[in-house]
Design an enzyme around this catalytic site. Structure first.
Site, mmCIF file in Angstrom:
data_model
loop_
_atom_site.group_PDB
_atom_site.id
_atom_site.type_symbol
_atom_site.label_atom_id
_atom_site.label_comp_id
_atom_site.label_asym_id
_atom_site.label_seq_id
_atom_site.Cartn_x
_atom_site.Cartn_y
_atom_site.Cartn_z
ATOM 1 N N SER A 107 32.597 0.027 5.596
ATOM 2 C CA SER A 107 33.597 0.466 6.571
ATOM 3 C C SER A 107 33.511 1.968 6.768
ATOM 4 C CB SER A 107 34.991 0.100 6.058
ATOM 5 O OG SER A 107 35.981 0.854 6.738
ATOM 6 N N TYR A 130 34.424 2.766 13.082
ATOM 7 C CA TYR A 130 35.614 2.539 13.900
ATOM 8 C C TYR A 130 35.445 3.281 15.214
ATOM 9 C CZ TYR A 130 38.719 -0.240 10.988
ATOM 10 O OH TYR A 130 39.293 -1.261 10.302
ATOM 11 N N THR A 156 34.099 -3.279 15.163
ATOM 12 C CA THR A 156 35.353 -4.037 15.003
ATOM 13 C C THR A 156 36.242 -3.734 16.200
ATOM 14 O OG1 THR A 156 35.175 -4.009 12.603
ATOM 15 C CG2 THR A 156 37.376 -4.325 13.521
ATOM 16 N N ARG A 165 52.407 -3.109 9.249
ATOM 17 C CA ARG A 165 52.407 -3.738 7.915
ATOM 18 C C ARG A 165 53.667 -3.301 7.169
ATOM 19 N NH1 ARG A 165 46.686 -3.160 8.326
ATOM 20 N NH2 ARG A 165 46.634 -1.373 6.963
ATOM 21 N N LYS A 252 32.851 -7.750 15.775
ATOM 22 C CA LYS A 252 33.786 -8.372 14.821
ATOM 23 C C LYS A 252 35.209 -8.279 15.366
ATOM 24 C CE LYS A 252 35.520 -7.718 10.062
ATOM 25 N NZ LYS A 252 36.795 -6.997 10.197
ATOM 26 N N HIS A 276 41.068 -9.876 11.539
ATOM 27 C CA HIS A 276 41.215 -8.760 10.592
ATOM 28 C C HIS A 276 42.014 -9.206 9.359
ATOM 29 C CE1 HIS A 276 40.351 -4.304 11.086
ATOM 30 N NE2 HIS A 276 40.917 -4.314 9.895
ATOM 31 N N ASP A 307 35.614 -14.978 9.560
ATOM 32 C CA ASP A 307 36.254 -14.516 8.322
ATOM 33 C C ASP A 307 37.757 -14.725 8.410
ATOM 34 O OD1 ASP A 307 37.558 -12.354 9.541
ATOM 35 O OD2 ASP A 307 36.260 -10.822 8.690
ATOM 36 N N GLY A 330 36.463 -10.906 2.504
ATOM 37 C CA GLY A 330 37.239 -9.672 2.444
ATOM 38 C C GLY A 330 38.017 -9.551 1.152
ATOM 39 N N ARG A 331 39.236 -10.066 1.143
ATOM 40 C CA ARG A 331 40.098 -9.859 -0.028
ATOM 41 C C ARG A 331 39.528 -10.451 -1.310
ATOM 42 N NH1 ARG A 331 43.427 -10.722 4.160
ATOM 43 N NH2 ARG A 331 45.115 -9.258 4.654
HETATM 44 C C1 LIG Z 1 42.240 -3.781 2.232
HETATM 45 C C2 LIG Z 1 41.500 -4.159 3.490
HETATM 46 C C3 LIG Z 1 40.862 -3.188 4.234
HETATM 47 C C4 LIG Z 1 40.170 -3.542 5.394
HETATM 48 N N1 LIG Z 1 39.489 -2.572 6.087
HETATM 49 C C5 LIG Z 1 38.749 -2.919 7.167
HETATM 50 C C6 LIG Z 1 37.943 -1.951 7.822
HETATM 51 O O1 LIG Z 1 37.905 -0.791 7.442
HETATM 52 N N2 LIG Z 1 37.200 -2.376 8.889
HETATM 53 C C7 LIG Z 1 37.214 -3.673 9.338
HETATM 54 O O2 LIG Z 1 36.513 -4.006 10.305
HETATM 55 N N3 LIG Z 1 37.961 -4.600 8.716
HETATM 56 C C8 LIG Z 1 38.707 -4.266 7.639
HETATM 57 N N4 LIG Z 1 39.427 -5.219 6.989
HETATM 58 C C9 LIG Z 1 39.329 -6.612 7.449
HETATM 59 C C10 LIG Z 1 38.147 -7.319 6.764
HETATM 60 O O3 LIG Z 1 36.920 -6.807 7.190
HETATM 61 C C11 LIG Z 1 38.160 -8.832 7.051
HETATM 62 O O4 LIG Z 1 38.166 -9.048 8.443
HETATM 63 C C12 LIG Z 1 39.329 -9.550 6.413
HETATM 64 O O5 LIG Z 1 39.632 -8.985 5.176
HETATM 65 C C13 LIG Z 1 38.997 -11.030 6.238
HETATM 66 O O6 LIG Z 1 40.065 -11.727 5.688
HETATM 67 P P1 LIG Z 1 40.187 -12.050 4.116
HETATM 68 O O7 LIG Z 1 40.603 -10.782 3.477
HETATM 69 O O8 LIG Z 1 41.258 -13.081 4.083
HETATM 70 O O9 LIG Z 1 38.838 -12.521 3.637
HETATM 71 C C14 LIG Z 1 40.141 -4.887 5.831
HETATM 72 C C15 LIG Z 1 40.769 -5.856 5.059
HETATM 73 C C16 LIG Z 1 41.449 -5.516 3.902
HETATM 74 C C17 LIG Z 1 42.089 -6.599 3.094
#
Ligand SMILES: Cc1cc2nc3c(=O)[nH]c(=O)nc-3n(C[C@H](O)[C@H](O)[C@H](O)COP(=O)(O)O)c2cc1C
Length: 384
Positions: A107, A130, A156, A165, A252, A276, A307, A330-331
């Site tokens: 990221s 971004y 993204t 949030r 994305k 996201h 995702d 992601g998480r």
């Molecule tokens: C803590 C956190 C930070 C994130 N930061 C970004 C980011 O910088 N850029 C981005 O495209 N998505 C970001 N995302 C979204 C993730 O890329 C992804 O789409 C998402 O986490 C998928 O869902 P999941 O966490 O349930 O797997 C972030 C998600 C989390 C949880």
């Protein structure tokens, strides 16, 4: 870490170790968190109808993307600000992804720079810039990604503005930390976290150094990030990115089939159906529900990944059975890394890999190509 048998156990370990404000920042979603939950519920609503007595002694989880094979139909999702929870988190995840033979997506709001990751890890590096109001800076990020030999660029597109949030508001949490009487107690209650953080310079969003006016101040830098998203970024801008970026371009944050068609027409090389992780538009459709229409619109022209809510290997099989080529995680990676740094990142991927292979065997499929809709019970026929 081998004591954690599921991503859920890693989540609980992360929750124990992190100050509440940080845990909530990583775990939480926007507003009522309806979309966050819907992503999970959509996976849980899908059930398998396995076939038996098939030879599953050798399972192959390899797939092809952009002309190269990857060991699992997964990549680690771009996730910003992780260093505030665990120093070195970005490098940890990149190393785990490289060891598992899958791409790592960095990221632009990560706490490690493109160059740092490229030097530290011999893996497949993709970069997610971004879309920033400061266009010179944005193009500079893309040039840096090219210079660092990133394999793909991931744009993204689902946050022209940041989502609301509310956990963060309630916790008085913002990036950077503002120590208030409220959150000081929160941080002080986790001495191991304090100890780990205070032993080294406080993390900075290294890719964005130079974006803030006070370039060397972590706080000025971080607080400016949200304000700097470009609400005017549109398809014409995306076309300009396509024109200058010579390698695979991934979009994305697609949920609507019309956008999927437009992305194909512009020359994107892959799509990620994503909301996201429920962190931006609450009330957005669950990604697994959005997937079928996007696939129809794309009509096999380019690969479609998905995702949001992937917590089990069986979720990967379900996404593939519904037509995705792979998933971003992601998480699951965030929880593993917050629980135990690099060992936790490896553990998260090991859990997902083991569950993926086991699910395939139990479903009677030995190759990813054999996973299709026939493996699923239509939802309407599934008993409550
Ligand atoms: C803590 C956190 C930070 C994130 N930061 C970004 C980011 O910088 N850029 C981005 O495209 N998505 C970001 N995302 C979204 C993730 O890329 C992804 O789409 C998402 O986490 C998928 O869902 P999941 O966490 O349930 O797997 C972030 C998600 C989390 C949880």
């Amino acid at each position: 870490m081998t004591a954690a048998y599921s991503i859920e156990e890693l989540r609980l370990a992360a929750q124990r170790r992190l100050p509440r404000a940080l845990y909530d920042f990583f775990d939480g979603g926007a507003e009522d968190e309806v979309t966050l939950q819907a992503n999970r519920s959509a996976f849980q609503a899908v059930r398998f109808r396995p076939q038996v007595l098939r030879d599953v002694s050798e399972v192959n989880t390899q797939t092809q993307l952009f002309g190269r094979s990857i060991a699992l139909p997964m990549a680690t999702a771009p996730t910003g600000a992780l260093g505030y929870g665990y120093p070195g988190a970005d490098v940890a995840i990149a190393k785990a992804a490289a060891a598992a033979g899958i791409p790592y997506i960095l990221s632009s709001t990560a706490t490690a720079s493109i160059e740092r990751i490229a030097n530290a890890v011999q893996g497949r590096l993709w970069f997610q810039p971004y879309t920033l109001k400061n266009r010179d800076f944005f193009w500079g990020l893309i040039r840096r990604a090219l210079a660092a030999d990133c394999e793909a660029l991931v744009i993204t597109v689902d946050l022209p503005v940041g989502g609301k949030r509310e956990r963060d508001h309630r916790n008085h949490f913002a990036v950077p930390f503002r120590f208030t009487p409220h959150n000081l107690w929160d941080f002080a209650r986790k001495p191991p976290w304090c100890w780990r953080m205070l032993r080294q310079p406080f993390p900075v969003m290294e890719n964005l150094i130079g974006l803030a006016q006070q370039q060397t101040s972590a706080s000025a830098l971080a607080s400016s990030v949200g304000r700097n998203y470009d609400t005017a970024f549109d398809w014409d801008m995306l076309k300009q990115v396509r024109d200058v970026w010579p390698k695979p371009l991934v979009l994305k944050g697609i949920l609507h089939p019309a956008d999927a068609q437009r992305a194909c027409a512009i020359g994107c090389d892959a799509l990620v159906v994503s909301n996201h992780g429920g962190r931006q538009l609450d009330g957005a459709v669950a990604t697994l529900e959005a997937l079928p229409d996007v696939l129809t619109a794309v009509n096999r022209r380019i690969p479609v990944w998905v995702d949001g809510g992937v917590r089990r290997g069986q979720d990967v099989v379900k996404a593939l059975a519904l037509g995705a080529q792979g998933v971003l995680v992601g998480r699951a990676m965030v929880f593993g890394t917050m629980a135990a740094g690099e060992a936790g990142a490896h553990r998260a991927l090991a859990i997902l890999q083991d569950e993926l292979i086991r699910t395939m065997q139990l479903c009677g499929v030995a190759r990813l190509a054999d996973i299709d809709a026939d493996l699923l019970m239509p939802v309407a026929k599934t008993a409550g």
